[in-house]
Design a protein around this motif. Structure first.
Motif, short mmCIF file in Angstrom:
data_model
loop_
_atom_site.label_atom_id
_atom_site.label_comp_id
_atom_site.label_asym_id
_atom_site.label_seq_id
_atom_site.Cartn_x
_atom_site.Cartn_y
_atom_site.Cartn_z
N VAL A 173 -2.27 3.30 15.58
CA VAL A 173 -3.39 2.38 15.33
C VAL A 173 -3.30 1.87 13.90
CG1 VAL A 173 -5.90 2.20 15.32
CG2 VAL A 173 -4.78 3.77 16.89
N THR A 174 -3.51 0.57 13.72
CA THR A 174 -3.57 0.02 12.36
C THR A 174 -5.01 -0.33 12.01
OG1 THR A 174 -2.90 -2.11 13.32
CG2 THR A 174 -1.21 -0.87 12.16
N ASP A 175 -5.31 -0.32 10.69
CA ASP A 175 -6.68 -0.61 10.25
C ASP A 175 -6.86 -2.11 9.98
OD1 ASP A 175 -5.43 -1.09 7.86
OD2 ASP A 175 -5.99 0.82 6.96
N ASP A 176 -7.97 -2.46 9.32
CA ASP A 176 -8.29 -3.88 9.11
C ASP A 176 -7.26 -4.61 8.26
OD1 ASP A 176 -10.45 -3.52 10.63
OD2 ASP A 176 -11.86 -3.18 8.96
N ILE A 177 -6.56 -3.87 7.38
CA ILE A 177 -5.56 -4.57 6.56
C ILE A 177 -4.13 -4.37 7.11
CG2 ILE A 177 -6.85 -4.76 4.40
CD1 ILE A 177 -5.30 -2.20 3.47
N GLY A 178 -4.06 -3.91 8.36
CA GLY A 178 -2.76 -3.83 9.02
C GLY A 178 -1.96 -2.58 8.66
N GLU A 179 -2.57 -1.65 7.91
CA GLU A 179 -1.86 -0.41 7.58
C GLU A 179 -2.14 0.65 8.64
OE1 GLU A 179 -1.53 0.55 3.53
OE2 GLU A 179 -0.65 -1.46 3.59
N VAL A 180 -1.21 1.60 8.79
CA VAL A 180 -1.41 2.64 9.80
C VAL A 180 -2.66 3.46 9.46
CG1 VAL A 180 -0.43 4.74 10.81
CG2 VAL A 180 1.05 2.77 10.33
N ASP A 181 -3.55 3.59 10.43
CA ASP A 181 -4.74 4.44 10.28
C ASP A 181 -4.27 5.87 10.56
OD1 ASP A 181 -7.00 5.97 10.72
OD2 ASP A 181 -8.11 4.36 11.72
N VAL A 182 -4.00 6.58 9.47
CA VAL A 182 -3.31 7.87 9.60
C VAL A 182 -4.14 8.85 10.41
CG1 VAL A 182 -2.38 9.84 8.31
CG2 VAL A 182 -2.00 7.52 7.48
N GLU A 183 -5.42 8.92 10.11
CA GLU A 183 -6.27 9.93 10.77
C GLU A 183 -6.30 9.72 12.29
OE1 GLU A 183 -10.77 11.31 10.33
OE2 GLU A 183 -9.91 10.46 8.51
#
Ligand code: ADP
Ligand code: PHD
Length: 392
Positions: free
Chosen positions: A101-111
Motif C-alpha cells: 500500500v502506498t500513502d498520499d505522497i506515493g511512498e510505501v505505507d510501511v505499517e
C-alpha cells in the motif's frame, strides 16, 4: 526455507520461459519450501505499453495501463503452476489480501504493508502466492507503481517483511558479473558482492538489482541473483552480502592533502597513472583523489605526508606535464553513505549549506553514486560531524 522468488521480464519473456520458471518453483515447493513468487511484466511489455501512450494520460490511467504487464504475468504463472498440480493464487492491486500500500505522497505505507504482508506470510502453506511486482495500491484503491525496475523492490521488501530466509532474483545474467556479459567477453560471476558495491554499480548502469530494492536488504535476509536457465532456485548465482545502512562516518586519523599542478594534466595520457603508481610502489595508500582544472589532489594518511611529497616531487621534476607539488594543513574527511542520497535532487546543497552557515570551509567534496565525502580542516571536524549527523 521461506523464499521470495522474483522473475524479471526476460525470465518470463515467452511461454517456454514461463514453463521453465514454473518448473523451478514447483521443484522448490515439492522439496517442502515456502515460496512466494513476484512476477514482472513479460519481456519488454512495460516499455511497449508506455511507448503506446501517445496521448496526455492522467497518472492514474497511466498506472492502470502499465499494470497490465504484471497482471498478465501472474495469471500465466499461476496457470502454469496449476498445470503442474501446484496450488497457486495470484495477487494484484484490488485483490482481497493484496499486501503493498502506498500513502498520499506515493511512498510505501510501511505499517499497513507490514500488517498485510504478515497475512500473506501466514497463508504461505496453503497456496503459492504469485504477486504482481512493481505495483501497489493507493489509499483510495487506485493502482500506483514503485518506479521502474520496481519488481525487485517488491521482492526484497516482501522478503524483509515476511521474514524470509532468502530473496532470489531470477534474471538474464548468471549473477553479478565482472562486466556486462552482453558487452564484454569472458565476464565471470563474482560470487559475492556487498550491498554498497552493488548499489553503486546499479545506479551507474549495471542494474542487475534495482538500487531502490537494496535499501530493504538487512543482514538477516539473503539476496541472491540467478540466471533463468539455471533451473534451481535454491543454489548458485551471486550472493549479495551485508546490509544497507545509513552512515555518517569520520576518519579517525588526519589526512595529508597533496596537490600536483600542471597545465597538461588533462590532455596527456598516463600522468595520473605515473603519479599513483609512484605512490603505490612506495606503499603509500591513497585514501581519495580529486581533480581540478590543472591539478590532481591526493589524500594520504598524514604520517605518509613527507614521503609522499618527496615521491610526487620526483615525478614533477621528471615530467614536462607537471609544474609543482604542495602539501596543505591536516585534513579531516566525513563521509555520508546510504540513504536515498542519489535519488534526491538538491541533496548535496542540503548537506553543504549548513556548513557554509557555520562558516566551515569545505576543502573538497567528492561524490559517488551513493556517498558524499566532505574534506574540512582538521580543527573543524567535530563541528562538521555534528552538523552532518543532525541531517540524517
Ligand atoms: N556487471 C554486470 N553484471 C551483470 N549484468 C550486468 C552488468 N552490467 C550490466 N549488466 C546488465 O544488467 C542486465 C540485468 O538487468 P535487467 O535487464 O533489468 O533484468 P530483468 O529484466 O531480468 O529484470 C543484464 O541484462 C546485463 O546486460
Ligand atoms: N515491469 C516493470 C518492473 C520491473 O521490475 O521489471 P524487470 O524486473 O523486468 O526489470 C518495469 O519494466 O519497470
Amino acid at each position: 526455507m521461506r523464499v521470495v522468488a522474483k522473475f524479471g521480464g526476460t525470465s518470463l519473456g515467452s511461454g517456454d520461459r514461463i514453463n521453465r520458471a514454473a518448473d523451478s518453483i514447483a521443484a522448490a515447493v515439492e522439496d517442502g519450501h515456502e515460496i512466494a513468487v513476484v512476477a514482472s511484466a513479460m519481456g519488454s511489455m512495460t516499455d511497449d505499453l508506455l511507448s503506446e501512450i501517445t496521448f496526455d494520460a492522467e497518472e492514474e490511467d497511466r498506472s492502470q495501463i502499465v499494470s497490465m504487464g504484471e497482471r498478465i504475468s501472474v495469471r500465466m504463472l499461476k496457470a502454469a503452476l496449476a498445470s503442474r498440480g501446484i496450488d497457486a493464487r495470484f495477487l494484484e492491486p484490488g485483490s482481497e489480501d493484496w499486501p503493498i500500500v502506498t500513502d498520499d505522497i506515493g511512498e510505501v505505507d510501511v505499517e499497513e504493508t507490514r500488517r498485510r504482508t504478515d497475512e500473506v506470510a501466514a497463508s504461505l502453506g496453503e497456496a503459492v502466492p504469485v504477486i504482481t511486482g512493481f505495483l501497489a495500491e493507493g489509499t483510495d484503491g487506485s493502482v500506483t507503481t514503485l518506479g521502474r525496475g520496481g519488481s525487485d523492490t517488491t521482492a526484497v521488501m516482501l522478503g524483509k517483511y515476511m521474514h524470509a530466509d532468502e530473496v532470489v532474483i531470477v534474471t538474464d545474467v548468471e549473477g553479478v558479473m565482472t562486466g556486462d556479459p552482453h558487452v564484454v567477453e569472458g565476464a565471470r560471476n563474482v560470487g559475492e558482492i556487498s550491498v554498497d558495491e552493488l548499489r553503486n554499480l546499479s545506479f551507474r548502469g549495471a542494474e542487475v538489482v534495482a538500487p531502490s530494492a537494496l535499501s530493504y536488504k538487512d543482514g538477516k535476509l539473503d539476496v541472491r541473483v540467478v540466471h533463468y536457465q539455471h533451473g534451481d532456485l535454491l543454489s548458485g548465482g551471486t550472493s549479495i552480502e551485508g546490509e544497507f545502512s545509513n552512515l555518517v562516518d569520520m576518519r579517525e586519523r588526519p589526512l595529508a592533502c597533496l596537490t600536483v599542478a600542471g597545465r597538461a594534466i588533462r590532455n596527456q595520457p598516463g600522468v595520473f597513472q605515473s603519479l599513483s603508481a609512484a605512490l603505490g610502489d612506495s606503499e603509500v595508500n591513497i585514501d581519495a583523489v580529486a581533480s581540478g582544472l590543472d591539478t590532481i589532489t591526493f589524500y594520504v594518511d598524514e604520517e605518509d605526508a613527507e614521503q609522499a611529497e618527496t615521491i610526487l616531487h620526483r615525478e614533477v621534476v621528471a615530467s614536462d606535464a607537471l609544474s609543482s607539488v604542495t602539501v596543505d594543513a591536516p585534513t579531516a574527511v566525513i563521509r555520508v553513505t546510504g540513504g536515498e542520497l542519489p535519488n534526491q535532487p538538491g541533496i548535496v546543497s542540503e548537506i553543504v549549506d549548513p556548513l557554509g552557515e557555520a562558516h566551515i570551509n569545505l576543502h573538497d567534496i567528492i561524490t559517488s553514486a551513493t556517498s558524499v565525502a566532505l574534506f574540512v580542516r582538521w580543527d573543524d571536524r567535530e563541528e562538521t560531524l555534528e552538523i552532518t549527523q543532525e541531517l540524517f
